[in-house]
Design an enzyme around this catalytic site. Structure first.
Site, short mmCIF file in Angstrom:
data_model
loop_
_atom_site.label_atom_id
_atom_site.label_comp_id
_atom_site.label_asym_id
_atom_site.label_seq_id
_atom_site.Cartn_x
_atom_site.Cartn_y
_atom_site.Cartn_z
N HIS A 93 0.78 -1.14 -0.10
CA HIS A 93 -0.02 0.05 -0.18
C HIS A 93 1.04 1.42 0.06
O HIS A 93 0.32 2.36 -0.22
CB HIS A 93 -1.01 0.09 1.04
CG HIS A 93 -0.60 0.38 2.47
ND1 HIS A 93 -0.32 -0.61 3.42
CD2 HIS A 93 -0.27 1.59 2.99
CE1 HIS A 93 0.06 0.10 4.67
NE2 HIS A 93 0.04 1.34 4.55
N ASP A 138 -0.19 -7.65 1.79
CA ASP A 138 0.36 -6.10 1.42
C ASP A 138 2.08 -6.12 1.77
O ASP A 138 2.68 -5.69 2.79
CB ASP A 138 0.11 -5.35 2.73
CG ASP A 138 0.02 -3.99 2.79
OD1 ASP A 138 0.54 -3.51 1.54
OD2 ASP A 138 -0.19 -3.30 3.44
N GLY A 232 2.71 6.51 9.36
CA GLY A 232 4.14 6.76 8.86
C GLY A 232 5.02 5.75 9.10
O GLY A 232 6.05 5.70 8.59
N SER A 234 4.16 2.51 8.40
CA SER A 234 3.55 1.32 7.29
C SER A 234 4.86 1.09 6.57
O SER A 234 5.75 1.92 6.20
CB SER A 234 2.82 2.04 6.26
OG SER A 234 1.40 2.19 6.73
N GLY A 235 5.19 -0.36 6.31
CA GLY A 235 6.06 -0.96 5.51
C GLY A 235 7.29 -1.19 6.29
O GLY A 235 8.20 -1.99 5.94
#
Ligand SMILES: *[C@@H]1O[C@H](CO)[C@@H](O)[C@H](O)[C@H]1NC(C)=O
Ligand SMILES: *[C@@H]1O[C@H](CO)[C@@H](O)[C@H](O)[C@H]1NC(C)=O
Ligand SMILES: *[C@@H]1O[C@H](CO)[C@@H](O)[C@H](O)[C@H]1NC(C)=O
Ligand SMILES: *[C@@H]1O[C@H](CO)[C@@H](O)[C@H](O)[C@H]1NC(C)=O
Length: 280
Positions: A93, A138, A232, A234-235
């Site tokens: 995402h 994801d 922020g 994320s990942g």
């Protein structure tokens, strides 16, 4: 001319502030598309370090900042993990709909805005099963334009084995430059928080209104809330006590809320996919 430029800059700043407002999925509205939320608000549905501590990059040398072009510069967008000298694992995402030239990777620094290296990306590989409505799979692989040299600020994280299981309650560290939810705590310096892995079935029940959690996901967080990853992050990496990458920050109900763990991409579920596409 100057006035025009200033107006433009101000407008852009306003847009950036608005785009930064976390959107909370409303379970009682018609089933929202999870990823519509994620994509509209790229640094997650949820995703910065709340209740954590500042750390040095040498404590988490696999951590990178994925940056997105903004006006004439690049701005922190998501986290990610170095898995080799030229490959990074992040969340799909974070990269969906982005072109390689819109993104940069900053690594080898504790600060998102300075030091280290700001590097170009050669290739983005999103998981082909990434589902925009429930955040299934994801995962995204990024190949750097050139391989880097490792040092104490840049190292690959250990990957789990395909199918490797993790125990409920096992403590992990999650790190990033996401929201701290506390104006006294800067998010320009890398932060980390320890969170326990959360029972899968319980987690799925908690999120049943959003379709539950799938086998490609793993949850972590405290029932009492207070410490979490957030917008922020994320990942970014969720790493266990042996330094193994158990998860990739994905989604959840905004941060550190009691009884709402964060949902991570389960890396052991896609270990073969990583090997197939990156050779790592
Ligand atoms: C980072 O490392 C420096 C030098 O080793 C040390 O003085 C400092 O306290 C460290 N900061 C954090 C947040 O760990
Ligand atoms: C994506 O997820 C939605 C919601 O869970 C599901 O209805 C749909 O079948 C999934 N799509 C694919 C291609 O698996
Ligand atoms: C921020 O710092 C001030 C002064 O040190 C303190 O009074 C306040 O409670 C802090 N706020 C938070 C949210 O921690
Ligand atoms: C998390 O990081 C801290 C500081 O680097 C370390 O002391 C602790 O052992 C780590 N915890 C886990 C579960 O890895």
């Amino acid at each position: 001319m100057l006035v025009k430029l200033l107006t433009f800059l101000l407008l852009q700043a306003a847009v950036a502030v608005l785009a930064d407002v976390r959107s909370i999925p409303q379970p009682d509205q018609r089933q929202p598309s999870l990823i519509n939320e994620l994509v509209r608000q790229p640094p997650r549905l949820d995703g910065r370090i709340v209740g954590g501590q500042p750390i040095n990059i040498t404590d988490a040398p696999y951590q990178i900042s994925l940056q997105l072009s903004f006006l004439i510069f690049f701005k922190h967008h998501c986290g990610g993990s170095l898995i080799s000298k030229e490959w990074i694992l992040t969340a799909a995402h974070c990269t969906l709909g982005k072109k390689t030239n819109q993104l940069r990777v900053r690594l080898g620094t504790s600060e998102t805005k300075r030091n280290g290296q700001l590097l170009r990306i050669r290739k983005i590989i999103n998981h082909e099963k990434f589902n925009v409505s429930n955040a299934d799979y994801d995962f995204s692989l990024l190949q750097l334009q050139e391989p880097i040299e490792f040092d104490d600020t840049k190292q690959a994280v250990k990957l789990p084995k395909q199918g490797q299981e993790f125990k409920d309650g096992e403590m992990c560290n999650v790190s990033g430059w996401g929201s701290t939810w506390n104006s006294n705590e800067s998010n320009e310096w890398l932060r980390q928080v320890q969170v326990p892995l959360f029972n899968q079935e319980e987690c799925s029940k908690i999120y049943s209104r959003y379709g539950g959690v799938t086998d490609s996901m793993i949850c972590a967080g405290y029932s009492e809330g207070g410490k979490d990853s957030c917008k922020g992050d994320s990942g970014g990496p969720l790493v266990n006590g042996n330094g193994v990458l158990a998860g990739v920050v994905s989604w959840g109900i905004p941060c550190a809320k009691p009884n709402y763990p964060t949902v991570y991409g389960r890396v052991s579920f896609v270990r073969e996919w990583i090997r197939e596409h990156s050779g790592v």
